[in-house]
Design an enzyme around this catalytic site. Structure first.
Site, PDB file in Angstrom:
ATOM      1  CE1 TYR A   1      -7.125  -1.429  -6.917  1.00  0.00           C
ATOM      2  CE2 TYR A   1      -7.773  -3.719  -7.039  1.00  0.00           C
ATOM      3  CZ  TYR A   1      -7.029  -2.720  -6.452  1.00  0.00           C
ATOM      4  OH  TYR A   1      -6.189  -3.006  -5.417  1.00  0.00           O
TER       5      TYR A   1
ATOM      6  CB  CYS B   1      -3.315   2.538  -1.627  1.00  0.00           C
ATOM      7  SG  CYS B   1      -3.403   0.878  -0.974  1.00  0.00           S
TER       8      CYS B   1
ATOM      9  CD  GLU C   1      -7.109   2.341  -9.121  1.00  0.00           C
ATOM     10  OE1 GLU C   1      -7.990   2.628  -8.297  1.00  0.00           O
ATOM     11  OE2 GLU C   1      -6.058   1.761  -8.787  1.00  0.00           O
TER      12      GLU C   1
ATOM     13  CG  ASP D   1      -3.485  -8.225  -0.532  1.00  0.00           C
ATOM     14  OD1 ASP D   1      -4.474  -7.788   0.095  1.00  0.00           O
ATOM     15  OD2 ASP D   1      -2.939  -7.604  -1.469  1.00  0.00           O
TER      16      ASP D   1
ATOM     17  NE  ARG E   1      -8.805 -14.001 -19.103  1.00  0.00           N
ATOM     18  CZ  ARG E   1      -8.161 -14.843 -18.342  1.00  0.00           C
ATOM     19  NH1 ARG E   1      -7.292 -15.659 -18.867  1.00  0.00           N
ATOM     20  NH2 ARG E   1      -8.357 -14.873 -17.045  1.00  0.00           N
TER      21      ARG E   1
ATOM     22  CB  CYS F   1      -0.917  -0.024   1.214  1.00  0.00           C
ATOM     23  SG  CYS F   1      -1.850   1.482   1.423  1.00  0.00           S
TER      24      CYS F   1
ATOM     25  CD  GLU G   1     -28.322  18.931  -4.742  1.00  0.00           C
ATOM     26  OE1 GLU G   1     -29.375  19.283  -4.212  1.00  0.00           O
ATOM     27  OE2 GLU G   1     -27.570  19.725  -5.365  1.00  0.00           O
TER      28      GLU G   1
ATOM     29  CE  LYS H   1      -4.751   3.681  -6.466  1.00  0.00           C
ATOM     30  NZ  LYS H   1      -5.705   2.649  -6.012  1.00  0.00           N
TER      31      LYS H   1
ATOM     32  CG  HIS I   1     -28.857  22.975  -4.152  1.00  0.00           C
ATOM     33  ND1 HIS I   1     -28.887  22.141  -5.254  1.00  0.00           N
ATOM     34  CD2 HIS I   1     -28.997  24.240  -4.619  1.00  0.00           C
ATOM     35  CE1 HIS I   1     -29.046  22.889  -6.342  1.00  0.00           C
ATOM     36  NE2 HIS I   1     -29.120  24.156  -5.989  1.00  0.00           N
TER      37      HIS I   1
END
Ligand SMILES: Cc1cc2nc3c(=O)[nH]c(=O)nc-3n(C[C@H](O)[C@H](O)[C@H](O)COP(=O)(O)OP(=O)(O)OC[C@H]3O[C@@H](n4cnc5c(N)ncnc54)[C@H](O)[C@@H]3O)c2cc1C
Length: 464
Positions: A179, A48, A183, A304, A200, A43, A442, A51, A437
């Protein structure tokens, strides 16, 4: 004299290992930890954090373009990759220091070397002869990228190497559309690199809600990313400059770099787990129970390497639960519902709970609410920025089962929505919540009309 050198020996100083080591030491346990690469783990060092910093960097080009419509003059705009990557590494080094000092302050003994399991109570460290003994061993060794088994695989880079590039390529082929692949496709495109994605399957982001998958694919194509589904790589060859990726379907794609983002495998090979009585699963993951205990009573595993939900906050929570169970006399089982997650593409994906397909599979009656609109910012900037939202409701209980967003700040919005979903929020309660708002979020509390699937066209096959 103590029976063991340590109460706990942790293998792997990543998100899960560092948290477990620190918490156990703070409860008075004698703790040792081994790390063969850098303290902080995936990480912090090559996942993470770096990245997300690259994601931030990749946004500025489009934002500068948008800024012009808001009255800013932005002349002589240039991007220098070496500056960004240097600054990212400075932050990685800082975090590596923070994690190291955290362990030191808690009184954890660090061993910066490769470790293997000798027996259920002993760990062998590569840089010394005598093994260390421990009452409990925690396996927190994480995972590594898997490279596709095709000729020329030695030419491929993985996400690890993306953080070490000295220069940006002018073009890249990314194999895989999970993902991490998406990314990096988005990051590289943001820096002006020509990106081709080969996958694929029939659509990107397998396992996500279909509307998110379709919406993101369309938005990435709009940004010029060449997404090629149903594409199977036959092999990679070196060319005079760059590489040629041949496809089984015929044809090829050439690019300066080829990255594989084709999944990750738990780090258990050669770890000595099976000889210590630890059962491994189909891809080598450590099989554990709800308390993260393996089939050997003294050996636990988190993160992991157990291949449950491969995300940093999950590894940390598993570590926490392990320490509470084993060192704090509070048996704490793990629970995996409503884990929010994001895909940090441009546009961003944020998602929590069940996809529509999962909900229809598990619940008798499901209502869907959908909304898609142009952002307020885009009305002035002229960009194509849009937001798509989707709520999945159990029609029998009115409980919100899933919340899916595509658009700016989707991750931040979904983190907050996850609290409500975890607490069992109903659609009626969302409707009672006052809107803020003007905001993107919202819309989550103002969606009033159920989405109905389009009626079949009379006389067509679908109506038969
Ligand atoms: C590119 C990328 C982006 C990601 N983005 C996100 C994100 O945005 N959000 C998110 O939640 N998750 C993200 N993840 C996933 C996240 O990084 C992991 O889920 C998390 O790091 C797992 O923590 P861990 O403690 O299980 O393993 P790791 O953090 O991988 O730590 C394992 C450590 O064990 C060490 N080790 C392995 N074997 C040995 C051995 N035999 N002896 C000594 N040391 C050993 C390794 O060197 C490593 O430091 C990303 C991953 C990648 C690759």
């Amino acid at each position: 004299m103590a029976e063991f050198d340590y109460d706990l020996f942790v293998i792997g100083a990543g998100s899960g290992g560092v948290r477990a080591a620190r918490l156990a030491a703070e409860l008075g346990a004698r703790v040792g930890i081994a790390e063969e690469y850098r303290i902080g783990g995936t990480c912090v060092i090559r996942g993470c954090v770096p990245k997300k910093l690259l994601v931030y960097g990749s946004h500025y080009g489009a934002e500068i373009e948008d800024a012009r419509a808001f009255g800013w003059t932005c002349d002589d705009v240039r991007f220098e990759w070496p500056t960004l990557i240097h600054n990212v590494h400075r932050e990685i080094d800082r975090l590596n220091g923070v994690y190291t000092r955290t362990l030191e302050a808690a009184g954890v003994d660090k061993f910066l070397t490769h470790a293997t399991v000798e027996n259920p109570h002993a760990v062998k460290l590569a840089d010394r002869d005598a093994p260390v003994s421990a009452k409990y061993i925690l396996i927190a060794t994480g995972s590594h990228p898997v490279m596709p088994d095709v000729p020329g695989r030695e030419h491929l880079i993985s996400s690890n190497e993306c953080f070490q590039l000295e220069a940006l390529p002018d073009s890249i082929v990314i194999i895989g559309a999970g993902y991490i692949g998406m990314e990096f496709a988005s990051i590289f495109a943001g820096f002006g690199v020509a990106v081709t994605v080969l996958y694929r399957g029939e659509q990107i982001l397998r396992d996500f809600d279909m509307d998110l998958r379709d919406g993101l694919a369309e938005a990435l194509r709009d940004r010029g990313i060449d997404l090629r589904m149903d594409s199977n790589v036959a092999g990679i060859e070196k060319e005079e400059s760059g590489y040629r990726v041949a496809l089984k379907e015929g044809g090829s794609v050439s690019a300066a770099l080829v990255m594989a983002a084709t999944g990750r495998m738990p780090n258990t090979a050669g770890l000595g787990l099976q000889r210590a009585g630890v059962e491994l699963g189909w891809n080598g993951h450590v099989v554990v129970d709800r308390y993260s205990k393996s089939s050997a009573d003294s050996i636990y595993a988190v993160g992991d390497v157990t291949d449950r939900k491969n995300l940093t906050p999950v590894a940390i929570r598993e570590a926490h639960a392990f320490v509470e169970t084993v060192f704090d006399n509070k048996p704490t089982p793990m629970e995996y519902t409503f884990i929010p997650t994001a895909v940090f593409t441009e546009p961003e994906v944020g998602t929590v709970g069940l996809s529509e397909a999962e909900a229809r599979d598990k619940h008798r009656l499901v209502d869907i609410y959908k909304s898609s609109f142009r952002t307020l910012r885009a009305t002035v900037s002229g960009s194509k920025e849009r937001v798509s939202m989707k709520l999945i409701i159990d029609a029998e209980t009115d409980k919100v089962l899933g919340c899916h967003l595509l658009g700016p700040d989707a991750a931040e919005i979904v983190q907050m929505a996850a609290i409500a979903l975890k607490l069992g929020v109903t659609k009626a309660q969302l409707d009672q919540t006052m809107a803020l708002h003007p905001s993107v979020a919202e819309e989550l509390v103002t969606m009033r009309h159920k989405w109905e699937p389009p009626a079949p066209i009379k006389g067509s096959d679908a109506a038969a």
